[in-house]
Design a protein around this motif. Structure first.
Motif, PDB file in Angstrom:
ATOM      1  N   TRP A 827       0.827  -1.204   0.000  1.00 48.79           N
ATOM      2  CA  TRP A 827       0.000   0.000   0.000  1.00 48.79           C
ATOM      3  C   TRP A 827       0.858   1.248   0.000  1.00 48.79           C
ATOM      4  O   TRP A 827       2.008   1.240   0.475  1.00 48.79           O
ATOM      5  CB  TRP A 827      -0.930   0.013   1.227  1.00 48.79           C
ATOM      6  CG  TRP A 827      -0.196  -0.097   2.562  1.00 48.79           C
ATOM      7  CD1 TRP A 827       0.073  -1.230   3.238  1.00 48.79           C
ATOM      8  CD2 TRP A 827       0.342   0.987   3.317  1.00 48.79           C
ATOM      9  NE1 TRP A 827       0.757  -0.956   4.396  1.00 48.79           N
ATOM     10  CE2 TRP A 827       0.926   0.402   4.465  1.00 48.79           C
ATOM     11  CE3 TRP A 827       0.390   2.363   3.136  1.00 48.79           C
ATOM     12  CZ2 TRP A 827       1.571   1.163   5.438  1.00 48.79           C
ATOM     13  CZ3 TRP A 827       1.026   3.132   4.101  1.00 48.79           C
ATOM     14  CH2 TRP A 827       1.603   2.543   5.243  1.00 48.79           C
ATOM     15  N   THR A 828       0.273   2.326  -0.533  1.00 51.27           N
ATOM     16  CA  THR A 828       0.939   3.633  -0.536  1.00 51.27           C
ATOM     17  C   THR A 828      -0.085   4.695  -0.167  1.00 51.27           C
ATOM     18  O   THR A 828      -1.296   4.497  -0.344  1.00 51.27           O
ATOM     19  CB  THR A 828       1.530   3.968  -1.915  1.00 51.27           C
ATOM     20  OG1 THR A 828       0.468   4.108  -2.867  1.00 51.27           O
ATOM     21  CG2 THR A 828       2.517   2.895  -2.365  1.00 51.27           C
ATOM     22  N   GLU A 829       0.419   5.813   0.321  1.00 47.55           N
ATOM     23  CA  GLU A 829      -0.437   6.962   0.646  1.00 47.55           C
ATOM     24  C   GLU A 829       0.161   8.201   0.024  1.00 47.55           C
ATOM     25  O   GLU A 829       1.364   8.466   0.151  1.00 47.55           O
ATOM     26  CB  GLU A 829      -0.554   7.154   2.155  1.00 47.55           C
ATOM     27  CG  GLU A 829      -1.399   6.107   2.851  1.00 47.55           C
ATOM     28  CD  GLU A 829      -1.600   6.425   4.322  1.00 47.55           C
ATOM     29  OE1 GLU A 829      -1.193   7.532   4.757  1.00 47.55           O
ATOM     30  OE2 GLU A 829      -2.179   5.586   5.050  1.00 47.55           O
ATOM     31  N   GLN A 830      -0.697   8.980  -0.667  1.00 48.63           N
ATOM     32  CA  GLN A 830      -0.289  10.242  -1.273  1.00 48.63           C
ATOM     33  C   GLN A 830      -1.131  11.372  -0.690  1.00 48.63           C
ATOM     34  O   GLN A 830      -2.315  11.190  -0.386  1.00 48.63           O
ATOM     35  CB  GLN A 830      -0.492  10.202  -2.793  1.00 48.63           C
ATOM     36  CG  GLN A 830       0.248   9.105  -3.510  1.00 48.63           C
ATOM     37  CD  GLN A 830      -0.126   9.087  -4.969  1.00 48.63           C
ATOM     38  OE1 GLN A 830       0.295   9.971  -5.747  1.00 48.63           O
ATOM     39  NE2 GLN A 830      -0.928   8.111  -5.356  1.00 48.63           N
ATOM     40  N   ALA A 831      -0.510  12.529  -0.542  1.00 45.42           N
ATOM     41  CA  ALA A 831      -1.245  13.698  -0.062  1.00 45.42           C
ATOM     42  C   ALA A 831      -2.190  14.187  -1.147  1.00 45.42           C
ATOM     43  O   ALA A 831      -1.885  14.154  -2.348  1.00 45.42           O
ATOM     44  CB  ALA A 831      -0.276  14.801   0.319  1.00 45.42           C
ATOM     45  N   LEU A 832      -3.369  14.637  -0.732  1.00 50.13           N
ATOM     46  CA  LEU A 832      -4.360  15.160  -1.655  1.00 50.13           C
ATOM     47  C   LEU A 832      -4.190  16.660  -1.826  1.00 50.13           C
ATOM     48  O   LEU A 832      -3.717  17.349  -0.914  1.00 50.13           O
ATOM     49  CB  LEU A 832      -5.771  14.877  -1.128  1.00 50.13           C
ATOM     50  CG  LEU A 832      -6.187  13.409  -0.991  1.00 50.13           C
ATOM     51  CD1 LEU A 832      -7.582  13.347  -0.395  1.00 50.13           C
ATOM     52  CD2 LEU A 832      -6.137  12.720  -2.330  1.00 50.13           C
ATOM     53  N   PRO A 833      -4.602  17.181  -2.964  1.00 52.28           N
ATOM     54  CA  PRO A 833      -4.723  18.647  -3.065  1.00 52.28           C
ATOM     55  C   PRO A 833      -5.716  19.129  -2.019  1.00 52.28           C
ATOM     56  O   PRO A 833      -6.742  18.481  -1.760  1.00 52.28           O
ATOM     57  CB  PRO A 833      -5.237  18.863  -4.488  1.00 52.28           C
ATOM     58  CG  PRO A 833      -4.870  17.629  -5.232  1.00 52.28           C
ATOM     59  CD  PRO A 833      -4.923  16.507  -4.244  1.00 52.28           C
ATOM     60  N   ALA A 834      -5.449  20.254  -1.398  1.00 50.09           N
ATOM     61  CA  ALA A 834      -6.225  20.710  -0.253  1.00 50.09           C
ATOM     62  C   ALA A 834      -7.726  20.727  -0.491  1.00 50.09           C
ATOM     63  O   ALA A 834      -8.495  20.237   0.337  1.00 50.09           O
ATOM     64  CB  ALA A 834      -5.734  22.094   0.185  1.00 50.09           C
ATOM     65  N   PRO A 835      -8.266  21.254  -1.611  1.00 50.73           N
ATOM     66  CA  PRO A 835      -9.729  21.288  -1.775  1.00 50.73           C
ATOM     67  C   PRO A 835     -10.351  19.922  -1.942  1.00 50.73           C
ATOM     68  O   PRO A 835     -11.559  19.767  -1.860  1.00 50.73           O
ATOM     69  CB  PRO A 835      -9.915  22.123  -3.048  1.00 50.73           C
ATOM     70  CG  PRO A 835      -8.635  22.852  -3.254  1.00 50.73           C
ATOM     71  CD  PRO A 835      -7.579  21.938  -2.716  1.00 50.73           C
ATOM     72  N   SER A 836      -9.550  18.877  -2.168  1.00 50.13           N
ATOM     73  CA  SER A 836     -10.110  17.571  -2.477  1.00 50.13           C
ATOM     74  C   SER A 836     -10.188  16.658  -1.267  1.00 50.13           C
ATOM     75  O   SER A 836     -10.615  15.516  -1.399  1.00 50.13           O
ATOM     76  CB  SER A 836      -9.250  16.887  -3.565  1.00 50.13           C
ATOM     77  OG  SER A 836      -9.225  17.673  -4.729  1.00 50.13           O
ATOM     78  N   ARG A 837      -9.758  17.138  -0.108  1.00 49.44           N
ATOM     79  CA  ARG A 837      -9.740  16.253   1.048  1.00 49.44           C
ATOM     80  C   ARG A 837     -11.145  16.085   1.608  1.00 49.44           C
ATOM     81  O   ARG A 837     -11.760  17.053   2.049  1.00 49.44           O
ATOM     82  CB  ARG A 837      -8.822  16.808   2.132  1.00 49.44           C
ATOM     83  CG  ARG A 837      -7.361  16.813   1.700  1.00 49.44           C
ATOM     84  CD  ARG A 837      -6.463  17.417   2.756  1.00 49.44           C
ATOM     85  NE  ARG A 837      -5.091  17.477   2.273  1.00 49.44           N
ATOM     86  CZ  ARG A 837      -4.105  18.070   2.943  1.00 49.44           C
ATOM     87  NH1 ARG A 837      -4.354  18.654   4.102  1.00 49.44           N
ATOM     88  NH2 ARG A 837      -2.888  18.069   2.447  1.00 49.44           N
ATOM     89  N   PRO A 838     -11.686  14.883   1.593  1.00 46.65           N
ATOM     90  CA  PRO A 838     -13.047  14.667   2.098  1.00 46.65           C
ATOM     91  C   PRO A 838     -13.062  14.638   3.624  1.00 46.65           C
ATOM     92  O   PRO A 838     -12.061  14.398   4.269  1.00 46.65           O
ATOM     93  CB  PRO A 838     -13.404  13.302   1.515  1.00 46.65           C
ATOM     94  CG  PRO A 838     -12.085  12.589   1.439  1.00 46.65           C
ATOM     95  CD  PRO A 838     -11.065  13.648   1.082  1.00 46.65           C
TER      96      PRO A 838
END
Length: 857
Positions: A827-838
């Motif tokens: 598994w991997t985790e990537q940071a989301l663009p700020a407006p897209s974080r649910p």
């Protein structure tokens, strides 16, 4: 006859030579007895007919010795020389002479005689008054006593008539009044002491009322305390011990009341000072709080010792540190306490800086409102400044400044101020203040040391317990922690919430036997170990097995190193633990426990159960297995993890505690209730199970309300274990990210998915599963049936492969491997663009179709 009447009759002050009671006889010029009284008959034994007409020499022996101090009568001596006969009589009255006398029965006795010459035409020449010498001396002793009481005694005596006007007083009373009796005779008692009052409880307060009651009832009043200004010493109050009794003559007629008074001001002040020190020992230092101790010092000294007290402490003392030192620069202190007799219930919060201090608090704002005592800065000419500079006490007019000394340093200053009638400190008062402050300084220093130790303990607590649980999409959280050791604020119980891969969350609660810092340190090691093991994504039973091995090894190492020498085991055996993992995608919770109480599970409808989870042995015993239990939790279920301190007590069975907890939790199971209500539910559970706010054991409570991840943000595909799967993975990922509005992440995620799928095809077994989770981060997972973990490495220049995982690691925040019984998942985790974080919640599925939304190839 009562004792008072008998004592009055025995106290006959008429005297043995008084003619009304003494033995008297009359002599002619030849010393022949011609008259004889009944008292003489009683004294010498002769009846009148036996002695009249005979010479006085029958009863008086010639040549008696003169009484010491008596002067010879020249006229009598000349008379005796003229007639040639030696007269047996002494000089005329009032001078006394001692004679040896013979009683009628023959025994000898000593008589004192007084002779009075008679004039006239009859035979009577002189009158002789005689008395027993011992009785006369006793009477003279009484006269001397009366004389001493009247002139030399320190006790004040006064006689008042029935109108309560002064009739007589002795010299001591005259000195107190300051005027001679000739000027004060006839004045009323309350005119002599106009502002005096009796302070003995249960008695009238005024002189008039006390003496009038004595005159009316005849019952004496003894040892009443009377406080007033001494007329001869105005401006200073004195205290007298007074007694009053009624005076009456031999016939019982009342003619006045007698007062005797003794000034006990010095004795009373000394006793007050002793009482003050006793009270200080009882009431100063009752807590280990610097400010409270300072307030107790001020409270015990006002108003008994001073009219105003201010206690100022160095800022370092409030922080648990030792002040740097004294000197001219050490003049900035904090007003820890201030108390005035005018406002005895007020504290430091109601008083500003002293009159000797310059302003330190900004206008319109008090330092207390900022959460710390107000600062004071002393002027250079103030006694406080001089005391700080010298390190000793300073007495100036009505102000006494005493430093609080401990350990060779000055912790602060205590300022005592007296006003009005006692506006000075004598030597005794200075000694009392020094002793009082010295005792208080010990308590302040103890409180300072405790503050330092408690700060260290709290710092340890902040490191050992989670202060801010991480936000997550899996659960809502609330918790409470109550250590038994209120002094240090730490104990052996702990809890934690650990974010795991795939939006899962690890929930842990544990209990170490014992309390205080030792248990807390052991707890800290366990919590750190769990936090290190949890990211490995081990099943709960496997995690507890590894934790058990580490605890057992630590116990053995401690026993080998210390146990044989000091007896200090430092063993965490007896520690219990519960570990659970909740997956918001599948809504499944997997848990295992090591000797710990099972959790409480509350379904949204309010049904409460305690899962039949195998107990397992406590940590550190070794050799026994742990078992897992997996349950499915509906959305909005409530999970309660707790330690036995919450449900078990000396006066309550643990089953009753569990029933009470279940009843409380059932009331908070409404899924429509907002997540913030978990805080109220925590408070209600604590108040119901621990009504007095105290616990016999450390207590931890962790409440968790489950969520389900929005199905529209999860995508799962099955892929064949073939090389073409990498291209298919890129296509699926790109389409789904564009649907989610994550175009910025398409390229990197395509690369990540392609590399992970390629590795799975090349090194593992099928089938393959690709999953994307759009949560607080973008999670990309590739699962296969293999159990071989990939390794990140540096490839050589001539290597044909081995660079893919290295590239992936540079593109993501985190990555890892999770194992299951069917294989593994990378598994991997990537940071989301700020407006897209649910920000998903329990109610996110209200407008979604029933059932999961899964995209499959």
């Amino acid at each position: 006859m009562n004792n008072a009447r008998r004592a009055t009759e025995d106290a006959d002050f008429r005297g043995p030579l008084d003619v009304t009671s003494a033995a008297t006889f009359v002599l002619d010029e030849r010393d022949v007895v011609i008259g004889w009284s009944s008292a003489a008959q009683e004294l010498l034994g002769y009846r009148t007919d036996e002695i009249v007409g005979r010479s006085v020499a029958v009863i008086l022996v010639h040549g008696g010795a003169p009484e010491p101090g008596a002067a010879p009568d020249r006229r009598a001596a000349a008379g005796r020389a003229a007639d040639g006969a030696g007269s047996a009589l002494v000089p005329p009255f009032p001078e006394h002479h001692v004679h040896a006398a013979v009683h009628r029965d023959g025994h000898r006795m000593q008589l004192v005689t007084a002779v009075c010459l008679l004039s006239g035409t009859g035979q009577a020449e002189r009158l002789v008054v005689a008395a027993d010498r011992d009785r006369l001396r006793e009477w003279e002793s009484r006269l001397a006593m009366l004389q001493g009481l009247a002139t030399e005694s320190p006790l004040g005596f006064a006689i008042y008539d029935t109108d309560l006007r002064l009739v007589w007083c002795n010299a001591a009373s005259e000195r107190e009044i300051g005027r001679p009796l000739s000027e004060t005779r006839g004045e009323l008692a309350e005119e002599l002491y106009p502002r005096g009052r009796f302070v003995t409880p249960g008695y009238p307060e005024t002189l008039h009322a006390v003496m009038r009651q004595v005159l009316d009832t005849g019952e004496p009043f003894l040892d009443l305390h009377f406080r007033a200004e001494q007329p001869s010493d105005p401006g200073k109050e004195h205290l007298w011990s007074c007694s009053y009794y009624r005076l009456q003559d031999a016939d019982g007629r009342v003619f006045g009341v007698c007062e005797d008074a003794f000034d006990i001001s010095d004795r009373y002040e000394a006793q007050r000072q002793v009482n003050l020190l006793v009270e200080a020992g009882r009431s100063v230092g009752t807590t280990l709080d610097v400010l409270v101790t300072a307030g107790e010092l001020a409270a015990v000294a006002v108003p008994e010792f001073a009219d105003r007290v201010e206690v100022d402490l160095a800022p370092a003392v409030l922080e648990g540190e030792v002040p740097a030192g004294t000197g001219s620069g050490a003049t900035d202190l904090l007003r820890a306490a201030s108390r005035s007799a005018a406002a005895p219930d007020s504290g430091a919060r109601d008083h500003g800086p002293s009159t000797h201090a310059t302003g330190a608090v900004p206008a319109g704002e008090t330092a207390w409102e900022r959460g710390r005592p107000p600062p004071v800065t002393y002027a250079e000419d103030s006694p406080q400044h001089r005391s700080l500079a010298s390190g000793g006490l300073v007495l100036e007019d009505d102000t006494l400044v005493v430093p609080l000394r401990a350990g060779g340093g000055v912790l602060g200053l205590a300022t005592f101020v007296r006003d009005g009638r006692r506006a000075f400190f004598d030597r005794g008062a200075v000694a009392v203040a020094d002793e009082l402050v010295a005792r208080a300084a010990v308590s302040v220093d103890n409180a300072r040391r405790y503050a330092r130790e408690r700060a260290s303990a709290l710092a340890l607590q902040r490191q050992l317990l989670p202060q801010h649980l991480p936000s997550n999409s899996a659960v809502d959280l609330a918790y409470r922690y109550l250590p038994t050791d209120d002094l240090s604020g730490v104990g052996g119980d702990w809890f934690d919430v650990i974010p795991l891969s795939g939006t899962r969350v690890g929930l842990v609660v544990g209990d170490v036997v014992g309390h205080g810092l030792h248990a807390a340190a052991t707890m800290g090691r366990l919590r750190t170990t769990v936090r290190a093991l949890a990211p490995l994504d081990l099943p709960p039973d496997e995690l507890l097995k590894r934790l058990d091995d580490l605890v057992g090894q630590s116990a053995q190492d401690s026993a080998d190193a210390l146990g044989t020498l000091t007896g200090d085991d430092d063993v965490a055996a007896g520690a219990t633990c519960l570990y659970a993992v909740y997956d918001p995608v599948s809504r499944r919770c997997t848990m295992a426990r090591a000797g710990h109480l099972p959790p409480a599970v509350v379904e949204p409808g309010g049904r409460v159960s305690f899962p039949d989870l195998p107990a397992g042995p406590p940590l550190g015993l070794g050799g026994l297995p742990f078992e897992c239990l997996e349950i499915e939790l509906p959305v909005g279920s409530l999970l309660a993890l707790f330690t036995d301190g919450l449900v078990e007590a000396r006066d309550r069975d643990i089953d009753k505690g569990l029933d009470t907890l279940a009843h409380v939790l059932a009331g908070g199971a409404d899924p429509a209730t907002p997540a913030e209500s978990l805080e109220d539910l925590c408070d209600r559970a604590i108040s119901e199970l621990l009504p007095d706010g105290t616990t016999n054991d450390d207590t931890a409570l962790l409440l968790v309300r489950t969520r389900e991840l929005d199905d529209r943000r999860v995508a799962v595909w099955s892929l064949p274990a073939e090389p073409v799967a990498a291209g298919r993975a890129r296509e699926l990922v790109a389409n789904r990210l564009r649907d989610w509005g994550l175009d910025e992440l398409v390229f990197t995620t395509e690369l990540i998915a392609s590399e992970l799928v390629t590795n799975a095809v090349r090194y593992a077994e099928g089938p393959l599963h690709l999953r994307l989770i759009h949560d607080r981060t973008l999670v990309c997972e590739v699962a296969d049936a293999g159990h071989t973990a990939p390794h990140l490495r540096h490839s050589a220049d001539d290597d044909e492969g081995g660079r893919g995982l290295f590239i992936v690691a540079q593109l993501v925040q985190r990555w890892g491997t999770r194992y299951s019984k069917d294989g593994k998942a990378i598994w991997t985790e990537q940071a989301l663009p700020a407006p897209s974080r649910p920000r998903p919640g329990v109610g996110d599925r209200a407008d979604l179709p029933d059932g999961p939304v899964l995209a499959r190839s």
